[in-house]
Write an enzyme that holds these catalytic residues in place. Sequence first.
Site, PDB file in Angstrom:
ATOM      1  N   CYS A 278       0.486  -1.124   0.228  1.00  0.00           N
ATOM      2  CA  CYS A 278       0.238  -0.277  -0.519  1.00  0.00           C
ATOM      3  C   CYS A 278       0.544   1.069   0.546  1.00  0.00           C
ATOM      4  CB  CYS A 278      -0.709  -0.214   1.198  1.00  0.00           C
ATOM      5  SG  CYS A 278      -2.007  -1.219   1.098  1.00  0.00           S
TER       6      CYS A 278
ATOM      7  N   HIS B  78      -1.971   8.189   5.850  1.00  0.00           N
ATOM      8  CA  HIS B  78      -2.672   6.882   5.025  1.00  0.00           C
ATOM      9  C   HIS B  78      -3.725   6.797   6.055  1.00  0.00           C
ATOM     10  CE1 HIS B  78      -1.791   3.000   4.116  1.00  0.00           C
ATOM     11  NE2 HIS B  78      -1.979   2.402   5.513  1.00  0.00           N
TER      12      HIS B  78
ATOM     13  N   GLU C 232       0.472   5.652  13.826  1.00  0.00           N
ATOM     14  CA  GLU C 232       0.348   6.248  12.624  1.00  0.00           C
ATOM     15  C   GLU C 232       0.690   8.025  13.287  1.00  0.00           C
ATOM     16  OE1 GLU C 232      -0.809   7.915   7.902  1.00  0.00           O
ATOM     17  OE2 GLU C 232      -2.051   6.608   9.409  1.00  0.00           O
TER      18      GLU C 232
ATOM     19  N   LYS D 137      -9.340   7.652   2.589  1.00  0.00           N
ATOM     20  CA  LYS D 137      -9.788   6.524   3.134  1.00  0.00           C
ATOM     21  C   LYS D 137     -11.910   6.654   3.919  1.00  0.00           C
ATOM     22  CE  LYS D 137      -5.923   4.589   2.530  1.00  0.00           C
ATOM     23  NZ  LYS D 137      -5.005   5.782   2.583  1.00  0.00           N
TER      24      LYS D 137
ATOM     25  N   HIS E 191     -10.302   1.781   0.730  1.00  0.00           N
ATOM     26  CA  HIS E 191      -8.639   2.160   0.724  1.00  0.00           C
ATOM     27  C   HIS E 191      -8.010   0.717  -0.548  1.00  0.00           C
ATOM     28  CE1 HIS E 191      -4.502   1.259   1.130  1.00  0.00           C
ATOM     29  NE2 HIS E 191      -4.421   0.559   2.313  1.00  0.00           N
TER      30      HIS E 191
ATOM     31  N   PHE F 281       2.683  -3.793   3.840  1.00  0.00           N
ATOM     32  CA  PHE F 281       2.662  -4.595   4.547  1.00  0.00           C
ATOM     33  C   PHE F 281       4.063  -4.634   3.788  1.00  0.00           C
ATOM     34  CE2 PHE F 281      -1.571  -7.180   4.339  1.00  0.00           C
ATOM     35  CZ  PHE F 281      -2.142  -6.232   5.328  1.00  0.00           C
TER      36      PHE F 281
END
Length: 407
Positions: free
Chosen positions: A161, A301, A312, A331, A336, A395
């Site tokens: 991502c 994010h 975050e 998002k 996402h 990831f």
Amino acid sequence: MTVDVAVTGLGLITSAGHSVDATWQGLCASRSFAVRDPVLAGLPVDFACSVSDFDAADRLPRRLVRRTDPFVHFALTAAQQAWDDAGLAPGHVDPARIGIVLGVASSSYVGFGPVFQRLDRGEEHLVSPLMMARSIPSMAAGETAAHLDCRGPNFTVSSACASGGHALGVARDLIRAGTCDIVLAGGAESGRATFNGIAFARMGALSKRRHDPARASRPFDRDRDGFVLSEGAAVLVLERTDHARARGATVHSVLAGYGASADAHHPTNPHPDGRGLHHAITTALADARISPADIDHISAHGTGTPVGDLIEARTLAASFPAGPPPVTALKGAIGHALGAAPAIQAACAVLSLRHQAIPPTVNLDNQDEAIDLDIVTKAPKEVPLHSILSTACGFGGANAALVLRAP
């Protein structure tokens, strides 16, 4: 001497709209675009933010549409928009000096499903000879290059991502190195596939609000329980600033800073102290030759996962000693889009600079008390903007941070 890299073209297709203007208007409407998805029917999580009412054949040659998968359709659509917005035309720029770098996280699981079913039935002879060529991640960049006759470096970045963010950073470095005059960069993804729906649900990453999809994606909210699958693409035309001005192009913004890092910690979970994201942020700020105090807005994010959002938020607080500037997380509205998400954020950061406004974070009704951020909610916030930080995590511990500033 550092070469300034300008953004001279934008292309967007998201669940909020099929164009740059439509996406911006959708984001500013402060609503979610999550709905029940027939592609995911029968799965534990059966909703997504899909690009609805979109027929690629209305925009692209039918033969091209038939031989390619949705993530390529999105890439081509966004790239054509960006190309037109930048005022590019065949013969005016050396095609060997134009590159394509796109971020794609997960290949095309949309196309693989039917193939596996045929193999299970012993129907190997019914598998299309184009199956491999239509589905591998590199085809987003490859088909875009063929469609627009761009003959420079051409490849796909795949870092989960964070893919779209890394693609933009690598593209900018190609220009700074003198390898290209222009690079079309961004990301494309279609995460609406049975494989993705099952895999992410099994690991507990998706929101389970089947009773109310529109309120499922809740970045930084105390009741967040996971993200919502999405799809789409964003492509930005990056160009040497002097090259852009010489051909009379409009400079929308400057991609001033880029930072990348690895958590080196866990396959799916971010490092508890956010060390990788912090390093990417500080690297991007140093690259842009600015301090944290110079950032006017952060496009986070913010996926809506319990652990990810908290880490975050703490990292942003630690990276901005005087307190982070106003934050938004797109998002909440558009879900996402995996590898395309950072590119969509970057394109929308350019639009924030254009409109001098920050779109709201949707579904943030009760901010987590442990998250000490100034998050924009309910409606767009008009505020003077000069420099924007955009963050992405993926990831494998991949992190990307971009700084975009007004021209």
